[in-house]
Design a protein around this motif. Sequence first.
Motif, PDB file in Angstrom:
ATOM      1  N   SER A  70      -0.270  -6.867  -6.946  1.00 31.74           N
ATOM      2  CA  SER A  70       0.117  -5.457  -6.868  1.00 31.74           C
ATOM      3  C   SER A  70       0.361  -5.101  -5.403  1.00 31.74           C
ATOM      4  O   SER A  70      -0.042  -5.833  -4.485  1.00 31.74           O
ATOM      5  CB  SER A  70      -0.965  -4.560  -7.468  1.00 31.74           C
ATOM      6  OG  SER A  70      -2.183  -4.705  -6.751  1.00 31.74           O
ATOM      7  N   GLY A  71       0.990  -3.973  -5.150  1.00 31.51           N
ATOM      8  CA  GLY A  71       1.428  -3.647  -3.805  1.00 31.51           C
ATOM      9  C   GLY A  71       0.318  -3.618  -2.779  1.00 31.51           C
ATOM     10  O   GLY A  71       0.408  -4.225  -1.700  1.00 31.51           O
ATOM     11  N   ARG A  72      -0.769  -2.924  -3.083  1.00 30.88           N
ATOM     12  CA  ARG A  72      -1.859  -2.813  -2.114  1.00 30.88           C
ATOM     13  C   ARG A  72      -2.490  -4.171  -1.831  1.00 30.88           C
ATOM     14  O   ARG A  72      -2.845  -4.486  -0.691  1.00 30.88           O
ATOM     15  CB  ARG A  72      -2.908  -1.826  -2.625  1.00 30.88           C
ATOM     16  CG  ARG A  72      -2.524  -0.365  -2.442  1.00 30.88           C
ATOM     17  CD  ARG A  72      -3.586   0.570  -2.950  1.00 30.88           C
ATOM     18  NE  ARG A  72      -3.714   0.485  -4.402  1.00 30.88           N
ATOM     19  CZ  ARG A  72      -4.585   1.203  -5.124  1.00 30.88           C
ATOM     20  NH1 ARG A  72      -5.412   2.036  -4.507  1.00 30.88           N
ATOM     21  NH2 ARG A  72      -4.642   1.101  -6.425  1.00 30.88           N
ATOM     22  N   ALA A  73      -2.633  -4.981  -2.901  1.00 28.76           N
ATOM     23  CA  ALA A  73      -3.220  -6.307  -2.712  1.00 28.76           C
ATOM     24  C   ALA A  73      -2.317  -7.189  -1.857  1.00 28.76           C
ATOM     25  O   ALA A  73      -2.796  -7.938  -0.991  1.00 28.76           O
ATOM     26  CB  ALA A  73      -3.458  -6.959  -4.071  1.00 28.76           C
ATOM     27  N   GLU A 126      -0.164  -6.232   0.442  1.00 24.23           N
ATOM     28  CA  GLU A 126      -0.207  -5.803   1.831  1.00 24.23           C
ATOM     29  C   GLU A 126      -1.533  -6.139   2.497  1.00 24.23           C
ATOM     30  O   GLU A 126      -1.590  -6.455   3.688  1.00 24.23           O
ATOM     31  CB  GLU A 126       0.058  -4.305   1.921  1.00 24.23           C
ATOM     32  CG  GLU A 126       1.491  -3.937   1.553  1.00 24.23           C
ATOM     33  CD  GLU A 126       1.819  -2.487   1.853  1.00 24.23           C
ATOM     34  OE1 GLU A 126       1.045  -1.611   1.421  1.00 24.23           O
ATOM     35  OE2 GLU A 126       2.834  -2.235   2.519  1.00 24.23           O
ATOM     36  N   ALA A 127      -2.596  -6.095   1.720  1.00 26.79           N
ATOM     37  CA  ALA A 127      -3.912  -6.368   2.299  1.00 26.79           C
ATOM     38  C   ALA A 127      -4.157  -7.848   2.551  1.00 26.79           C
ATOM     39  O   ALA A 127      -4.816  -8.213   3.535  1.00 26.79           O
ATOM     40  CB  ALA A 127      -5.001  -5.816   1.379  1.00 26.79           C
ATOM     41  N   ARG A 155       0.492 -10.228   3.441  1.00 25.01           N
ATOM     42  CA  ARG A 155       1.594  -9.809   4.289  1.00 25.01           C
ATOM     43  C   ARG A 155       1.612 -10.678   5.546  1.00 25.01           C
ATOM     44  O   ARG A 155       0.612 -10.750   6.275  1.00 25.01           O
ATOM     45  CB  ARG A 155       1.458  -8.337   4.666  1.00 25.01           C
ATOM     46  CG  ARG A 155       2.628  -7.802   5.498  1.00 25.01           C
ATOM     47  CD  ARG A 155       2.524  -6.313   5.715  1.00 25.01           C
ATOM     48  NE  ARG A 155       1.289  -5.959   6.389  1.00 25.01           N
ATOM     49  CZ  ARG A 155       0.820  -4.707   6.495  1.00 25.01           C
ATOM     50  NH1 ARG A 155       1.495  -3.714   5.941  1.00 25.01           N
ATOM     51  NH2 ARG A 155      -0.319  -4.471   7.122  1.00 25.01           N
ATOM     52  N   ASN A 200       0.197  -9.682   8.961  1.00 26.06           N
ATOM     53  CA  ASN A 200      -1.245  -9.480   9.108  1.00 26.06           C
ATOM     54  C   ASN A 200      -1.875 -10.568   9.975  1.00 26.06           C
ATOM     55  O   ASN A 200      -2.974 -10.391  10.507  1.00 26.06           O
ATOM     56  CB  ASN A 200      -1.943  -9.500   7.743  1.00 26.06           C
ATOM     57  CG  ASN A 200      -1.664  -8.256   6.929  1.00 26.06           C
ATOM     58  OD1 ASN A 200      -0.988  -7.343   7.386  1.00 26.06           O
ATOM     59  ND2 ASN A 200      -2.185  -8.215   5.707  1.00 26.06           N
ATOM     60  N   TYR A 231      10.409  -5.952   2.570  1.00 24.40           N
ATOM     61  CA  TYR A 231      10.356  -4.493   2.477  1.00 24.40           C
ATOM     62  C   TYR A 231      11.710  -3.875   2.172  1.00 24.40           C
ATOM     63  O   TYR A 231      11.809  -2.677   1.930  1.00 24.40           O
ATOM     64  CB  TYR A 231       9.774  -3.896   3.762  1.00 24.40           C
ATOM     65  CG  TYR A 231       8.260  -3.892   3.787  1.00 24.40           C
ATOM     66  CD1 TYR A 231       7.542  -3.041   2.950  1.00 24.40           C
ATOM     67  CD2 TYR A 231       7.549  -4.728   4.631  1.00 24.40           C
ATOM     68  CE1 TYR A 231       6.162  -3.027   2.955  1.00 24.40           C
ATOM     69  CE2 TYR A 231       6.161  -4.726   4.654  1.00 24.40           C
ATOM     70  CZ  TYR A 231       5.471  -3.874   3.814  1.00 24.40           C
ATOM     71  OH  TYR A 231       4.097  -3.863   3.824  1.00 24.40           O
ATOM     72  N   ASP A 273       5.817  -4.423  -4.973  1.00 23.16           N
ATOM     73  CA  ASP A 273       4.793  -4.277  -6.015  1.00 23.16           C
ATOM     74  C   ASP A 273       5.405  -4.605  -7.369  1.00 23.16           C
ATOM     75  O   ASP A 273       6.173  -3.814  -7.925  1.00 23.16           O
ATOM     76  CB  ASP A 273       4.241  -2.853  -6.007  1.00 23.16           C
ATOM     77  CG  ASP A 273       3.068  -2.667  -6.974  1.00 23.16           C
ATOM     78  OD1 ASP A 273       2.762  -3.608  -7.731  1.00 23.16           O
ATOM     79  OD2 ASP A 273       2.473  -1.582  -6.957  1.00 23.16           O
ATOM     80  N   GLY A 276      -3.477   2.157 -11.942  1.00 21.74           N
ATOM     81  CA  GLY A 276      -4.249   2.244 -10.715  1.00 21.74           C
ATOM     82  C   GLY A 276      -5.449   1.339 -10.657  1.00 21.74           C
ATOM     83  O   GLY A 276      -6.146   1.281  -9.650  1.00 21.74           O
ATOM     84  N   SER A 277      -5.703   0.615 -11.756  1.00 26.70           N
ATOM     85  CA  SER A 277      -6.855  -0.280 -11.786  1.00 26.70           C
ATOM     86  C   SER A 277      -6.632  -1.363 -12.823  1.00 26.70           C
ATOM     87  O   SER A 277      -5.781  -1.227 -13.709  1.00 26.70           O
ATOM     88  CB  SER A 277      -8.136   0.489 -12.134  1.00 26.70           C
ATOM     89  OG  SER A 277      -8.073   0.959 -13.484  1.00 26.70           O
TER      90      SER A 277
END
Length: 489
Positions: free
Chosen positions: A310-313, A315-316, A319, A322, A368, A373, A381-382
């Motif tokens: 997923s997107g947040r994962a 990027e965290a 990426r 990083n 990008y 995502d 959201g979960s």
Amino acid sequence: MAYSRDSKSAAVRAQLDHPVIDGDGHWLEPVPIFLDYLREAAGRSVAERFVQKATEHIDRGWYDMTPAERLDRRPTRPTWWGEPASTLDRATAMIPRLFYERLDDFGIDFAMLYTTLGLFHIGNPDEELRRAIARAVNRMNAEMFRPYAHRIAPAAVVPMHTPDEAIEEATYAVRELGLKVIMIANHVRRPVPAFARQAADATQVRQFVDSLAYESAYDYDPFWARCVELKVAVTAHSGSMGWMGRESVNSFTFNHIGHFAAASHAFAKALILGGVVHRFPALRFAMLEGGVGWACNLVTDLVGHWEKRSGRAMEAHVRPSNLDQPAMKDFFTRWGGGVYEAKLDELMSCLSLVPPFKTLEEMTEREYRGEIDDFAAAHVGSAAELRRQFAERFYFGCEADDPTTAWAFDRRGHHRLNPIFSSDVGHFDVTDMTEVLEEAHELVEHGLITTDDFREFVFTNAARLHTALNPDFFKGTVVEDAVAKELAR
């Protein structure tokens, strides 16, 4: 003529304090009678073409080829000997009145009855034949089973090559013919446009599988919206014989094993990742005849991928930018030795294998430009929300002899799903129609599921599926009161 009510399945039914709903039985349309409906629906010339070309897109000339030609041209082995050879069962599958008369012997109170002829032609590439056959099958099934509506609901055939085609036939079947169940094809095989533009022979063009809900050639949202308006669940009944890995020229078994599951796997992923489930929360989907084992695996895979892709994962955790570049240089120098130190600048501009020769900034920036995502359209959201989306909206047709049905009831896992009892009577894998419910009940007898699980399997889940949009689905049927009480529990 009356038939016995003392079968093993009838005995199982007598022990239950709830009805049994068959979520997917089949009848065998008598072709000479069907032809009358086809002539009425589309004219004599179309009926004659059906007679001439009835198996053309199914057999693909297989029987006229030598073994060497088959290996050279690679037509997949067609379906053969796919119907019961028990005289009574074959007659039952072909005669509505006899089918109705024997339901008690099967231990079945109410049956959703699906086409067989329509299964073969719902994906017929000949549009005129495909649409005419669907219309004729729907008229025939509606008329011939109308006297038995209190115990049998025939399913309408809805071809899906375009949304307009699907909307037209579904609307006609429900509003004009009064049918309450629709059966769609869960994919369409289409030519890849770039190859089609260059090809001299349209029959030899490379194809792709359009699973209708994700990266489709068409926007099917108007069709999903029409299903909500018509108050029908979307039940999908298509396979993947002929897809990659199911292309044997000699073995039906090689091609058949897992093929319904594979097609449903693609369709379910498309519905989730394409956001259809999010955009149409009231709609329910049933994937028929593939069991539920694949779905237990898929929901686990989806959750696992959401946690990592997923997107947040993304990027965290992955990426490229990083990476701490000074620290990387330090690791190369301290731990790599002279061979690394000699190529330090080259290494720093080539830190990835997918692709090599790109800087971290280049690899980051180019992604990008698109969506990073894969779950953006799903709007979850979960992991729990994703799992709930899958478990609440999807139902899975499971045959009586499938022990993996028990996986859907395993409380130790994270995939409690909605299997629905599907007899598949009328087809080759049911050698005795009177044994199907008894065979399904072996799940209880062998301790794989509880009696409460069995109740959900053969009754509650089918009731929920078909009343989610249409609370009156079972009104006027023999199970009306039992369904109302069950859903009120």
